[in-house]
Design a protein around this motif. Structure first.
Motif, PDB file in Angstrom:
ATOM      1  N   VAL A 272       0.859  -1.186   0.000  1.00 55.28           N
ATOM      2  CA  VAL A 272       0.000   0.000   0.000  1.00 55.28           C
ATOM      3  C   VAL A 272       0.895   1.235   0.000  1.00 55.28           C
ATOM      4  O   VAL A 272       1.608   1.492   0.971  1.00 55.28           O
ATOM      5  CB  VAL A 272      -0.926   0.014   1.229  1.00 55.28           C
ATOM      6  N   ILE A 273       0.878   1.969  -1.093  1.00 52.50           N
ATOM      7  CA  ILE A 273       1.676   3.192  -1.217  1.00 52.50           C
ATOM      8  C   ILE A 273       0.736   4.389  -1.190  1.00 52.50           C
ATOM      9  O   ILE A 273      -0.159   4.498  -2.027  1.00 52.50           O
ATOM     10  CB  ILE A 273       2.505   3.186  -2.512  1.00 52.50           C
ATOM     11  N   ASP A 274       0.944   5.256  -0.219  1.00 56.72           N
ATOM     12  CA  ASP A 274       0.111   6.450  -0.106  1.00 56.72           C
ATOM     13  C   ASP A 274       0.404   7.424  -1.237  1.00 56.72           C
ATOM     14  O   ASP A 274      -0.502   7.914  -1.908  1.00 56.72           O
ATOM     15  CB  ASP A 274       0.353   7.119   1.252  1.00 56.72           C
ATOM     16  N   LYS A 275       1.703   7.689  -1.477  1.00 58.30           N
ATOM     17  CA  LYS A 275       2.069   8.630  -2.536  1.00 58.30           C
ATOM     18  C   LYS A 275       3.526   8.444  -2.925  1.00 58.30           C
ATOM     19  O   LYS A 275       4.357   8.096  -2.080  1.00 58.30           O
ATOM     20  CB  LYS A 275       1.829  10.080  -2.088  1.00 58.30           C
ATOM     21  N   VAL A 276       3.817   8.669  -4.194  1.00 62.35           N
ATOM     22  CA  VAL A 276       5.188   8.637  -4.703  1.00 62.35           C
ATOM     23  C   VAL A 276       5.632  10.061  -5.005  1.00 62.35           C
ATOM     24  O   VAL A 276       4.950  10.805  -5.711  1.00 62.35           O
ATOM     25  CB  VAL A 276       5.288   7.777  -5.986  1.00 62.35           C
TER      26      VAL A 276
ATOM     27  N   ASN B 265       2.659  13.890   8.955  1.00 55.83           N
ATOM     28  CA  ASN B 265       1.202  13.953   9.102  1.00 55.83           C
ATOM     29  C   ASN B 265       0.541  12.578   9.186  1.00 55.83           C
ATOM     30  O   ASN B 265      -0.654  12.489   9.448  1.00 55.83           O
ATOM     31  CB  ASN B 265       0.586  14.745   7.945  1.00 55.83           C
ATOM     32  N   GLY B 266       1.324  11.522   8.953  1.00 57.23           N
ATOM     33  CA  GLY B 266       0.785  10.174   9.093  1.00 57.23           C
ATOM     34  C   GLY B 266       0.173   9.631   7.817  1.00 57.23           C
ATOM     35  O   GLY B 266      -1.035   9.758   7.603  1.00 57.23           O
ATOM     36  N   PRO B 267       0.965   8.995   6.961  1.00 60.38           N
ATOM     37  CA  PRO B 267       0.423   8.432   5.719  1.00 60.38           C
ATOM     38  C   PRO B 267      -0.344   7.143   5.976  1.00 60.38           C
ATOM     39  O   PRO B 267      -0.218   6.526   7.037  1.00 60.38           O
ATOM     40  CB  PRO B 267       1.682   8.151   4.889  1.00 60.38           C
ATOM     41  N   PHE B 268      -1.130   6.737   5.007  1.00 61.43           N
ATOM     42  CA  PHE B 268      -1.773   5.429   5.027  1.00 61.43           C
ATOM     43  C   PHE B 268      -0.917   4.507   4.177  1.00 61.43           C
ATOM     44  O   PHE B 268      -0.994   4.501   2.958  1.00 61.43           O
ATOM     45  CB  PHE B 268      -3.197   5.518   4.472  1.00 61.43           C
ATOM     46  N   GLY B 269      -0.060   3.744   4.822  1.00 61.08           N
ATOM     47  CA  GLY B 269       0.883   2.914   4.090  1.00 61.08           C
ATOM     48  C   GLY B 269       2.214   3.620   3.911  1.00 61.08           C
ATOM     49  O   GLY B 269       2.646   4.405   4.755  1.00 61.08           O
ATOM     50  N   LYS B 270       2.859   3.365   2.797  1.00 60.75           N
ATOM     51  CA  LYS B 270       4.212   3.853   2.566  1.00 60.75           C
ATOM     52  C   LYS B 270       4.244   5.113   1.705  1.00 60.75           C
ATOM     53  O   LYS B 270       3.384   5.343   0.863  1.00 60.75           O
ATOM     54  CB  LYS B 270       5.045   2.779   1.864  1.00 60.75           C
ATOM     55  N   ILE B 271       5.295   5.901   1.923  1.00 60.66           N
ATOM     56  CA  ILE B 271       5.661   7.011   1.042  1.00 60.66           C
ATOM     57  C   ILE B 271       6.937   6.606   0.314  1.00 60.66           C
ATOM     58  O   ILE B 271       7.861   6.088   0.928  1.00 60.66           O
ATOM     59  CB  ILE B 271       5.874   8.296   1.828  1.00 60.66           C
ATOM     60  N   VAL B 272       6.974   6.817  -0.992  1.00 58.04           N
ATOM     61  CA  VAL B 272       8.132   6.428  -1.803  1.00 58.04           C
ATOM     62  C   VAL B 272       8.704   7.654  -2.468  1.00 58.04           C
ATOM     63  O   VAL B 272       7.965   8.510  -2.968  1.00 58.04           O
ATOM     64  CB  VAL B 272       7.744   5.380  -2.863  1.00 58.04           C
TER      65      VAL B 272
END
Length: 210
Positions: free
Chosen positions: A179-183, A198-205
């Motif tokens: 689960v990638i929140d945003k790239v 701010n707390g992502p849902f899943g990973k930031i890449v």
């Protein structure tokens, strides 16, 4: 070798976040279908843990301060969810959901005094996997229930190569997608760190150009 079913961005999330969750749930102990596990939060490690738990037939309870994130966690296979902001005594909620028994395994992502509630949420012969330290650098809980219930406490810091290879095979077989929140690109690194705070849902890449 990364699973062939994943993109480069997805594969980049595996060596730390995925392996930490895998080691806690599968290598350090053996998942038994039907057992209940408590997963704190909806960050990268937590969501991998949720996906692995669902794949191995565990009943996962997920905590978060966001109802929106909890709804998304249900879509990923969470058995129950708890908003710890509206239900601060979440450990008692956990015991209620399990008919007073408690859960067999807690993935402790906060540390500090939060471990007291994690201990209370555990069943006899339960396991506390200490992964995160957001709430403090020391664990704090009463010793009597710890001794009486024969609780196992284990620190988890990623995992070894053999575990990584086994995990990748399982991800391929089970068709698990990170689960990638945003790239973000390299030019947007400050925004990526702000998003992380701010707390992502899943990973930031953060992806570089080729």
């Amino acid at each position: 070798m990364a699973p062939s079913s994943l993109s480069d961005a997805e594969a980049s999330t595996l060596p730390i976040a995925a392996l930490t969750a895998w080691f806690a749930l599968v290598e350090a102990t053996k998942p038994i279908p039907g057992e209940t596990v408590l997963i704190q939060g909806t960050g990268g490690v937590s969501l991998f843990a949720l996906q692995f738990a669902a794949a191995f037939g565990l009943r996962a309870i997920v905590t978060s301060s966001s109802d929106e994130k909890l709804e998304r966690a249900r879509e990923l296979g969470a058995w129950q969810t708890i908003n710890y902001r509206t239900q601060p005594a979440w450990d008692e909620v956990v015991r209620g959901l399990t008919d007073g028994v408690g859960v067999k395994h807690v993935l402790e992502m906060v540390g500090g005094d939060n471990a007291r509630r994690s201990l209370n949420a555990l069943a006899a012969d339960g396991r506390l996997s200490v992964i995160g330290l957001l709430g403090g650098m020391e664990l704090s809980f009463p010793i009597i229930p710890f001794l009486r219930n024969r609780i196992v406490v284990q620190g988890i810091s990623i995992g070894h190569r053999r575990a990584f290879e086994r995990m990748n095979e399982a991800i391929e077989t089970l068709a698990i997608k990170p689960v990638i929140d945003k790239v973000y690109g390299f030019d947007d690194v400050p925004q990526a760190f702000e998003h992380l705070e701010n707390g992502p849902f899943g990973k930031i890449v953060i992806a570089g150009s080729r």
